[in-house]
Design a protein around this motif. Structure first.
Motif, mmCIF file in Angstrom:
data_model
loop_
_atom_site.group_PDB
_atom_site.id
_atom_site.type_symbol
_atom_site.label_atom_id
_atom_site.label_comp_id
_atom_site.label_asym_id
_atom_site.label_seq_id
_atom_site.Cartn_x
_atom_site.Cartn_y
_atom_site.Cartn_z
ATOM 1 N N HIS B 22 0.822 -1.361 -0.105
ATOM 2 C CA HIS B 22 0.099 0.103 -0.102
ATOM 3 C C HIS B 22 0.893 1.299 -0.095
ATOM 4 O O HIS B 22 1.712 1.209 0.636
ATOM 5 N N PRO B 25 -1.459 6.195 3.555
ATOM 6 C CA PRO B 25 -1.781 7.727 3.781
ATOM 7 C C PRO B 25 -0.853 8.472 4.694
ATOM 8 O O PRO B 25 -0.229 7.981 5.755
ATOM 9 N N PHE B 47 -1.373 1.025 8.570
ATOM 10 C CA PHE B 47 -2.363 0.501 7.378
ATOM 11 C C PHE B 47 -1.445 -0.224 6.356
ATOM 12 O O PHE B 47 -2.094 -0.456 5.398
ATOM 13 N N LYS B 49 0.412 -3.422 4.341
ATOM 14 C CA LYS B 49 0.072 -4.955 4.575
ATOM 15 C C LYS B 49 0.957 -5.429 5.589
ATOM 16 O O LYS B 49 2.000 -4.881 5.975
ATOM 17 N N GLY B 51 0.285 -5.125 8.531
ATOM 18 C CA GLY B 51 0.152 -4.079 9.424
ATOM 19 C C GLY B 51 1.266 -3.266 10.073
ATOM 20 O O GLY B 51 1.621 -2.615 11.152
ATOM 21 N N GLY B 307 1.070 -1.269 13.766
ATOM 22 C CA GLY B 307 -0.231 -1.435 14.264
ATOM 23 C C GLY B 307 -0.578 -2.602 14.991
ATOM 24 O O GLY B 307 -1.682 -2.980 15.216
#
Lengths: 316, 316
Positions: B22, B25, B47, B49, B51, B307
């Protein structure tokens, strides 16, 4: 204004509030899609100002005041997100806000309301005390009452979340699911789907322990909520009359989930999407997972209504 | 390959991994900016892959294998995010992955590794057992070892997070802060800043209870970590030699935070930004808040490293 919001009303509300609110992102999770066997688009109002979609309605109501009304300010009673939304909107517009909050409200929410420069009036934690205190404030100040959901300005504002969701996804949604408490978000969502995505079915999602909208929808008669019992603290309130009129016409169904299902859905979103959502915001996913066969293979929009939760005291 | 990654190496790594990861953001929070008296840009690798940013390095390493190496697969030992990153990368490339994990690893991480189709080998929870087990697996299978940080392919991959942050922010950052454990992320970040934002100072952020990078940086000599004691579980590892060589040249400073400060910063991000970050990812904000005068009025990029946290067992 006493007619149901038109497409133009909602468009105008959207233009009015857009400078003051976030156009929140729409996220998907491959792993939740796999579990749900559906394609889910989460509209993340937990990232909205004050942490909830309530900022939309509060902002629209304050921006809709006449010059005379602005001078006397606004007033409301709320223990939660609506209080912060009205306080923030009034601060941004430089007008007075009188917020009646029950004395057992979360300290962090009371601090936030004071932080937005509002006049916070504490009262006993009963509906009667809230309403009497509010009435007293209004008669003393002449402030305009901004009801959290039984108000078309609020419904117009909440409708803008689904309008953005429909714009963002760019392909027809089979369903949009929202939580239902007082009905502001659900009724606004059903209007936006009606105007801009007519083949999308809108479903209200409610906790079993506060199922007045479900019972009202079944019987076509407004049934007030007595002694709600659910972890979804934002949905303990009773459905309002104005939202109910719209819901009867434009909502396809209201479905239920129990607190275990709500807590599990909340945990799933925290763990898999790494975003914080409050229990009320998890009700639509809980409903979807309880009714997998209904949503199998469908494109489903879910409005994540908010992210205001005491992270030191979780239901899992 | 035994020369430090060039700008072209990192650009090529970015092209190589982009289809599989990803482009995460970058978020800001008005209320945290106000508290910090700085303008902070959070690059949200929570956010990413698996995490965590580890997906970048793992993917780049697997994609850099020769045809012959691919046939024999890859191997590593890890109790955490690197295990998942290598397992996912191998699965996406359809090659075997042998992952040695200590038997006391989080069950959810072991399940994730198995879920990616990797061959999971459990061992005693000691570094010696991990290395011996891995050596045995490699000699039996001929698999290529993918070290979690002491490997230029990994450093190139981790460097792409800061490259994206610099691209996204579009104005010169005064500082970029990252956590430092083994040093893959910090060294890669310092290279990206050097190549694409030369006036940005890069600072490594480390828990007091695992301060080997701090001590190594002060003494210019690699000091291994013995008996780390911190809630930032991703940073208990010792700094690697290859990252250290880059860090000595391109990192401005390494600063410390204690566990109370780390937990408070983590809670602040959860509550104000409504995103889930792991303790290790909170160390840079904790460092910033401890050194407010240093960062006052500055533009600061922070890489939120991951995360992955057990939401049922929180440090606050």
């Amino acid at each position: 204004m006493n007619i149901k919001p038109t497409a133009q009303d909602i468009e105008e509300a959207h233009e009015r509030v857009s400078p003051y609110i976030h156009y929140t992102p729409v996220y998907s999770s491959e792993s939740i899609n796999k579990i749900a066997r559906a394609e889910i688009f989460f509209k993340c109002e937990n990232f909205q100002k004050v942490g909830a979609f309530k900022a939309r309605g509060g902002m629209n109501a304050v921006l809709s005041l006449s010059d005379e009304e602005r001078q006397k300010g606004v007033a409301t009673h709320s223990s939660g997100n609506h209080a912060q939304a009205v306080a923030l909107a009034a601060q941004l517009q430089g007008i007075p806000a009188h917020i009646v909050m029950p004395s057992n409200s979360a300290k962090v929410k009371m601090e936030a309301v004071r932080g937005y420069g509002a006049n916070l009036i504490e009262c006993e934690p009963t509906l009667q005390a809230r309403e009497e205190t509010l009435q007293k404030v209004i008669s003393e100040t002449g402030a305009s009452m901004i009801h959290p959901y039984n108000d078309y300005r609020i419904i117009q504002g909440q409708a803008t979340a689904a309008k953005e969701l429909i714009e963002s996804v760019n392909e027809p949604l089979d369903y949009i699911l929202t939580p239902v408490g007082g009905g502001g978000l659900l009724s606004g969502t059903s209007l936006s789907a009606h105007y801009w995505s007519n083949r999308t079915q809108v479903i209200g999602c409610e906790p079993e322990g506060a199922d007045d909208a479900f019972r009202s929808f079944q019987t076509k008669t407004l049934v007030p909520m007595v002694n709600p019992d659910t972890i979804a603290d934002g949905l303990r309130t009773s459905l309002g009359e104005k939202p109910f009129d719209i819901i009867k016409e434009h909502v396809s169904d209201i479905l239920l989930a129990n607190d275990n299902e709500i807590a599990a859905a909340m945990k799933m979103v925290w763990e898999r999407m790494k975003i914080i959502i409050e229990p009320s915001a998890a009700v639509p996913l809980a409903v979807l997972l309880r009714n997998k066969e209904l949503f199998e293979g469908k494109k489903v929009g879910i409005i994540i209504s908010g992210g205001n939760v005491d992270v030191g005291s979780l239901p899992f």
